[in-house]
Design an enzyme around this catalytic site. Structure first.
Site, PDB file in Angstrom:
ATOM      1  N   ARG A   1     -61.331   2.019 102.268  1.00 65.36           N
ATOM      2  CA  ARG A   1     -61.443   3.349 102.860  1.00 65.36           C
ATOM      3  C   ARG A   1     -62.896   3.792 102.987  1.00 65.36           C
ATOM      4  O   ARG A   1     -63.218   4.612 103.844  1.00 65.36           O
ATOM      5  CB  ARG A   1     -60.689   4.374 102.010  1.00 65.36           C
TER       6      ARG A   1
ATOM      7  N   LYS B   1     -69.848   7.652 105.084  1.00 65.91           N
ATOM      8  CA  LYS B   1     -68.415   7.896 105.256  1.00 65.91           C
ATOM      9  C   LYS B   1     -68.133   9.390 105.348  1.00 65.91           C
ATOM     10  O   LYS B   1     -67.413   9.849 106.248  1.00 65.91           O
ATOM     11  CB  LYS B   1     -67.648   7.297 104.081  1.00 65.91           C
TER      12      LYS B   1
ATOM     13  N   ASP C   1     -69.005  11.095  92.995  1.00 67.32           N
ATOM     14  CA  ASP C   1     -68.638   9.838  93.645  1.00 67.32           C
ATOM     15  C   ASP C   1     -69.420   8.640  93.106  1.00 67.32           C
ATOM     16  O   ASP C   1     -69.136   7.499  93.483  1.00 67.32           O
ATOM     17  CB  ASP C   1     -68.851   9.946  95.155  1.00 67.32           C
TER      18      ASP C   1
ATOM     19  N   CYS D   1     -57.346  10.107  97.852  1.00 66.97           N
ATOM     20  CA  CYS D   1     -57.348   9.629  96.472  1.00 66.97           C
ATOM     21  C   CYS D   1     -56.708  10.654  95.538  1.00 66.97           C
ATOM     22  O   CYS D   1     -56.876  11.863  95.712  1.00 66.97           O
ATOM     23  CB  CYS D   1     -58.782   9.361  96.005  1.00 66.97           C
TER      24      CYS D   1
ATOM     25  N   ARG E   1     -56.513  19.472  94.192  1.00 65.51           N
ATOM     26  CA  ARG E   1     -57.566  19.624  95.201  1.00 65.51           C
ATOM     27  C   ARG E   1     -57.100  20.651  96.229  1.00 65.51           C
ATOM     28  O   ARG E   1     -56.747  20.309  97.357  1.00 65.51           O
ATOM     29  CB  ARG E   1     -57.867  18.270  95.865  1.00 65.51           C
TER      30      ARG E   1
END
Length: 418
Positions: free
Chosen positions: A398, A22, A306, A117, A122
């Site tokens: 996603r 991804k 992640d 998200c 960020r």
């Protein structure tokens, strides 16, 4: 509203094939804008973020077609717009890669402030710093980012923090810059290397991707035609590895690059699991209760943020007290409240979470708060006794292609219902 209904506890067994990464795909799709021709991309994950990227490129003038379910043909010969659709670019964070790519192609671009998200602050200050150093002017107002340059000139850029997004974005903007650009203190993730490999296949001159320093010799043009295959998704592969441990299963994970998962493999071995690595396959199995451990997320090659929620599921079932220290994203522990609904015993203290392991989890209705949290809750449901309902599937979709079908093929009792 859709939900996943999962009946546990079922050990996962069998073989599963990992799709394309991804994080590579959503960077390489904008990168194709530097090619004024046709790019054919193989091993593309058919997920929401990729489809959104395609819609944005089409709004700019690209012609895009799917060949089968995982090959994209992108024709950029008629790209003539410099204003990306704000409603689409604001839906996911990686839309900011359009800035670097279009700055290189057209010397101008306007996009909406990136979404994605909710993982805490960020900022994109390092992106802006890099664009400005190359000679661009950046304006932020009314939820939009407008970047322009008369010309881009190579320079030395030092990133104050290790940022995957800033590394790739500044790299994209530097491909056509005059002279030599060096980017220091860069991210070394596999998808950074993949983007550089893609661009080099087009005729760019990028050296050092995967190290702390990337050097770009500016070129005047790129090839007009290329076929390229996206690297396998290390996070999807890691998700299956941890699902095997949590469910006390036995999985053969195919189409992956084992060295990309060295940090996870070492932790699985540390908690008592079994891992065998082959050229492009990983075998993971375990039938006992995991041991306790301490995990700290770090930029690659450290333990990936992640995979932190998925590891959190395993540690919630481990024997003893485990700790996860999250050094990347402030709000990554939102999933722990949902796991506690299932009987976990987790206490969050700032950027650390303490896991008092329990013998079993129990099914409950739970809500995905972000992409990886969603994957973690699916694993928890497969490991738990009883029925678990997972809501907010838009987060999961996603980044995971047909997640319920893949887990069902491994023996999970899982179905998607409205």
């Amino acid at each position: 509203m859709e939900k996943l209904v999962i009946t546990g506890a079922t050990p996962l067994k069998g073989e599963v094939t990992v799709h394309g990464a991804k994080n590579s795909a959503i960077a390489i799709l904008p990168a194709t804008l530097l090619c004024n021709g046709i790019c054919t991309l193989n091993n593309v994950p058919n997920i929401i973020d990729v489809r959104l990227s395609c819609q944005i490129l089409e709004q700019l003038g690209s012609k895009i077609s799917w060949v089968g379910s995982n090959t994209l043909v992108i024709d950029n010969r008629n790209v003539n717009k410099t204003h990306a659709p704000l409603d689409l670019t604001s839906k996911f964070r990686a839309s900011y890669y359009l800035i670097g790519a279009m700055l290189g192609r057209s010397k101008e671009i306007e996009v909406g402030l990136p979404g994605g998200c909710n993982l805490g602050a960020r900022p994109i200050d390092q992106h802006i710093k890099g664009f400005a150093a190359l000679g661009a002017t950046v304006n932020l107002s009314q939820g939009k980012i407008n970047v322009k340059a008369n010309k881009l000139v190579g320079t030395n850029i030092y990133l104050d923090v290790v940022s995957v997004g800033a590394t790739i974005n500044v790299l994209l903007a530097s491909v056509f810059a005059e002279g030599i650009t060096t980017i220091d203190n860069v991210a070394k993730e596999p998808h950074v290397v993949d983007v550089a490999n893609f661009l080099n296949s087009l005729g760019a001159d990028i050296r050092g991707a995967g190290t702390d320093l990337i050097k770009i010799n500016g070129v005047k043009s790129l090839k007009n035609n290329i076929t390229y295959s996206i690297v396998p998704d290390q996070i999807e592969a890691g998700t299956y590895m941890l699902a095997a441990i949590a469910t006390k299963g036995d999985l053969l994970i195919k189409n992956c690059i084992p060295e990309h998962l060295d940090s996870l493999t070492s932790k699985i071995l540390e908690i008592g699991g079994n891992v065998e690595c082959f050229d492009d396959t990983i075998h993971v199995w375990y039938t006992k209760r995991p041991n306790k451990t301490i995990v700290k997320t770090l930029p690659y090659p450290g333990f990936p943020t992640d995979l932190q929620p998925q590891m959190g599921v395993v540690l919630s079932l481990a024997s003893g007290t485990s700790v996860i220290n999250e050094s990347i994203w402030d709000s990554r522990f939102q999933y722990t409240a949902e796991l506690n609904k299932m009987g976990a015993n987790i206490i969050v203290q700032g950027k650390s979470a303490i896991f008092e392991g329990v013998e079993n989890l129990s099914g409950a209705p739970v809500y995905a708060t972000d992409l990886r949290a969603g994957a973690a809750l699916v694993i928890a449901g497969m490991a738990a006794n009883g029925v678990t309902e997972v809501f907010n599937l838009n987060h999961i979709d996603r980044g995971y292609e047909k997640i319920e079908e893949k887990f069902a093929s491994l023996g999970a009792k899982i179905k998607r219902v409205s």
